[in-house]
Design a protein around this motif. Structure first.
Motif, mmCIF file in Angstrom:
data_model
loop_
_atom_site.group_PDB
_atom_site.id
_atom_site.type_symbol
_atom_site.label_atom_id
_atom_site.label_comp_id
_atom_site.label_asym_id
_atom_site.label_seq_id
_atom_site.Cartn_x
_atom_site.Cartn_y
_atom_site.Cartn_z
ATOM 1 N N ALA A 1 30.950 56.986 37.991
ATOM 2 C CA ALA A 1 30.590 55.370 38.098
ATOM 3 C C ALA A 1 32.217 54.844 37.702
ATOM 4 C CB ALA A 1 29.575 55.042 36.920
ATOM 5 N N THR A 2 32.094 53.614 37.733
ATOM 6 C CA THR A 2 33.386 52.651 37.760
ATOM 7 C C THR A 2 32.787 51.035 37.466
ATOM 8 O OG1 THR A 2 35.517 52.341 38.439
ATOM 9 C CG2 THR A 2 33.924 52.505 40.140
ATOM 10 N N ARG A 3 33.931 50.295 37.245
ATOM 11 C CA ARG A 3 33.599 49.064 37.187
ATOM 12 C C ARG A 3 33.424 48.425 38.381
ATOM 13 N NH1 ARG A 3 38.411 46.591 38.361
ATOM 14 N NH2 ARG A 3 40.268 47.869 38.145
ATOM 15 N N ALA A 4 32.659 47.469 38.180
ATOM 16 C CA ALA A 4 32.564 46.516 39.625
ATOM 17 C C ALA A 4 33.865 45.981 40.214
ATOM 18 C CB ALA A 4 31.600 45.332 39.360
ATOM 19 N N GLY A 5 34.018 45.993 41.465
ATOM 20 C CA GLY A 5 35.300 45.770 42.008
ATOM 21 C C GLY A 5 36.544 46.736 41.965
ATOM 22 N N ALA A 6 36.294 47.751 41.508
ATOM 23 C CA ALA A 6 37.298 48.869 41.190
ATOM 24 C C ALA A 6 37.718 49.323 42.475
ATOM 25 C CB ALA A 6 36.992 50.039 40.391
ATOM 26 N N GLN A 7 39.085 49.761 42.765
ATOM 27 C CA GLN A 7 39.557 50.351 44.080
ATOM 28 C C GLN A 7 39.124 51.475 44.199
ATOM 29 O OE1 GLN A 7 43.891 51.217 44.186
ATOM 30 N NE2 GLN A 7 43.764 50.113 46.503
ATOM 31 N N VAL A 8 38.555 51.984 45.210
ATOM 32 C CA VAL A 8 38.082 53.319 45.638
ATOM 33 C C VAL A 8 39.238 53.949 46.549
ATOM 34 C CG1 VAL A 8 36.273 54.441 46.649
ATOM 35 C CG2 VAL A 8 35.912 52.562 45.556
ATOM 36 N N THR A 9 39.622 55.186 46.159
ATOM 37 C CA THR A 9 40.442 56.060 46.912
ATOM 38 C C THR A 9 39.804 57.179 47.493
ATOM 39 O OG1 THR A 9 41.486 56.946 44.898
ATOM 40 C CG2 THR A 9 42.454 55.170 45.612
ATOM 41 N N ALA A 10 40.509 57.633 48.491
ATOM 42 C CA ALA A 10 39.822 58.982 49.187
ATOM 43 C C ALA A 10 40.036 60.120 48.102
ATOM 44 C CB ALA A 10 40.481 59.276 50.318
ATOM 45 N N PRO A 11 39.043 60.904 47.749
ATOM 46 C CA PRO A 11 39.509 62.113 47.039
ATOM 47 C C PRO A 11 39.905 63.290 47.483
ATOM 48 C CG PRO A 11 36.946 62.002 47.593
ATOM 49 C CD PRO A 11 37.777 60.720 48.192
ATOM 50 N N ALA A 12 40.086 63.220 48.877
ATOM 51 C CA ALA A 12 40.438 64.346 49.701
ATOM 52 C C ALA A 12 41.234 63.780 50.876
ATOM 53 C CB ALA A 12 39.381 65.377 49.837
ATOM 54 N N ASP A 13 41.838 64.614 51.624
ATOM 55 C CA ASP A 13 42.205 64.531 53.145
ATOM 56 C C ASP A 13 40.975 64.474 53.795
ATOM 57 O OD1 ASP A 13 44.861 64.350 52.314
ATOM 58 O OD2 ASP A 13 45.742 66.358 53.066
ATOM 59 N N ALA A 14 40.746 63.418 54.713
ATOM 60 C CA ALA A 14 39.226 63.722 55.570
ATOM 61 C C ALA A 14 39.468 62.805 56.624
ATOM 62 C CB ALA A 14 38.450 62.942 54.557
ATOM 63 N N ILE B 1 42.211 59.910 57.037
ATOM 64 C CA ILE B 1 42.817 59.341 55.704
ATOM 65 C C ILE B 1 43.259 60.667 54.776
ATOM 66 C CG2 ILE B 1 41.596 57.451 55.785
ATOM 67 C CD1 ILE B 1 39.587 58.844 53.951
ATOM 68 N N ARG B 2 44.295 60.087 53.819
ATOM 69 C CA ARG B 2 44.899 61.230 52.945
ATOM 70 C C ARG B 2 44.438 61.156 51.720
ATOM 71 N NH1 ARG B 2 47.129 64.998 55.872
ATOM 72 N NH2 ARG B 2 48.489 64.294 57.537
ATOM 73 N N VAL B 3 44.419 61.827 50.948
ATOM 74 C CA VAL B 3 44.105 61.926 49.399
ATOM 75 C C VAL B 3 44.686 60.790 48.515
ATOM 76 C CG1 VAL B 3 45.596 63.771 48.366
ATOM 77 C CG2 VAL B 3 43.382 63.263 47.320
ATOM 78 N N GLY B 4 43.878 60.005 48.043
ATOM 79 C CA GLY B 4 44.609 58.788 47.115
ATOM 80 C C GLY B 4 44.693 57.616 47.964
ATOM 81 N N GLU B 5 44.422 57.426 49.364
ATOM 82 C CA GLU B 5 44.656 56.298 50.011
ATOM 83 C C GLU B 5 43.475 55.262 49.732
ATOM 84 O OE1 GLU B 5 44.782 55.174 54.788
ATOM 85 O OE2 GLU B 5 45.301 57.140 54.251
ATOM 86 N N PRO B 6 43.804 54.099 49.557
ATOM 87 C CA PRO B 6 42.606 53.085 49.253
ATOM 88 C C PRO B 6 41.684 53.291 50.463
ATOM 89 C CG PRO B 6 44.845 52.304 48.812
ATOM 90 C CD PRO B 6 45.015 53.535 49.500
ATOM 91 N N VAL B 7 40.371 53.226 50.229
ATOM 92 C CA VAL B 7 39.267 52.968 51.187
ATOM 93 C C VAL B 7 38.461 51.957 51.069
ATOM 94 C CG1 VAL B 7 39.363 55.490 51.848
ATOM 95 C CG2 VAL B 7 37.765 54.871 49.942
ATOM 96 N N GLY B 8 38.510 51.299 50.023
ATOM 97 C CA GLY B 8 37.611 50.046 49.745
ATOM 98 C C GLY B 8 37.320 49.786 48.185
ATOM 99 N N SER B 9 36.446 49.103 48.039
ATOM 100 C CA SER B 9 36.309 48.634 46.488
ATOM 101 C C SER B 9 35.025 48.529 46.129
ATOM 102 C CB SER B 9 36.599 47.357 46.225
ATOM 103 O OG SER B 9 36.069 46.463 46.955
ATOM 104 N N MET B 10 34.377 48.934 44.786
ATOM 105 C CA MET B 10 33.313 48.889 44.480
ATOM 106 C C MET B 10 32.302 47.637 44.496
ATOM 107 S SD MET B 10 32.351 52.108 43.735
ATOM 108 C CE MET B 10 30.988 51.731 43.166
ATOM 109 N N GLY B 11 31.113 47.667 44.811
ATOM 110 C CA GLY B 11 30.429 46.397 44.639
ATOM 111 C C GLY B 11 29.917 46.134 43.247
ATOM 112 N N GLN B 12 28.941 45.303 43.087
ATOM 113 C CA GLN B 12 28.444 44.596 41.929
ATOM 114 C C GLN B 12 27.448 45.593 41.509
ATOM 115 O OE1 GLN B 12 29.806 42.165 39.941
ATOM 116 N NE2 GLN B 12 31.351 42.293 41.746
ATOM 117 N N PRO B 13 27.099 45.704 40.169
ATOM 118 C CA PRO B 13 25.983 46.585 39.554
ATOM 119 C C PRO B 13 24.860 46.061 40.063
ATOM 120 C CG PRO B 13 27.118 45.638 37.700
ATOM 121 C CD PRO B 13 27.910 45.414 39.097
#
Length: 73
Positions: free
Chosen positions: A2-15, A56-68
């Protein structure tokens, strides 16, 4: 995880992005093919910046979290 609303989401692995978009009642869903027959699903997103078919590469931004979701308590 879990994380805060609006937090940047990054790739956890190359994919490779297998799916990026709305999926049934889950809202925005990102499906990553991380290789060796494994897929990672990321839900609860407010935005997705990755596109289906993109590599995508590990650590690359892929989006942001929504609101709870509103609590029914």
């Amino acid at each position: 995880i879990a994380t805060r609303a609006g937090a940047q989401v990054t790739a956890p692995a190359d994919a490779k992005v297998e799916f990026a978009g709305e999926f049934r009642s889950y809202g925005l869903l990102l499906i990553l093919d991380v290789g060796e027959g494994y897929h990672l699903l990321m839900a609860g997103l407010g935005t997705i910046t990755a596109e289906t078919g993109q590599t995508i590469r590990v650590g690359e931004p892929v989006g942001s979290m929504g609101q709870p979701a509103a609590s029914g308590n």
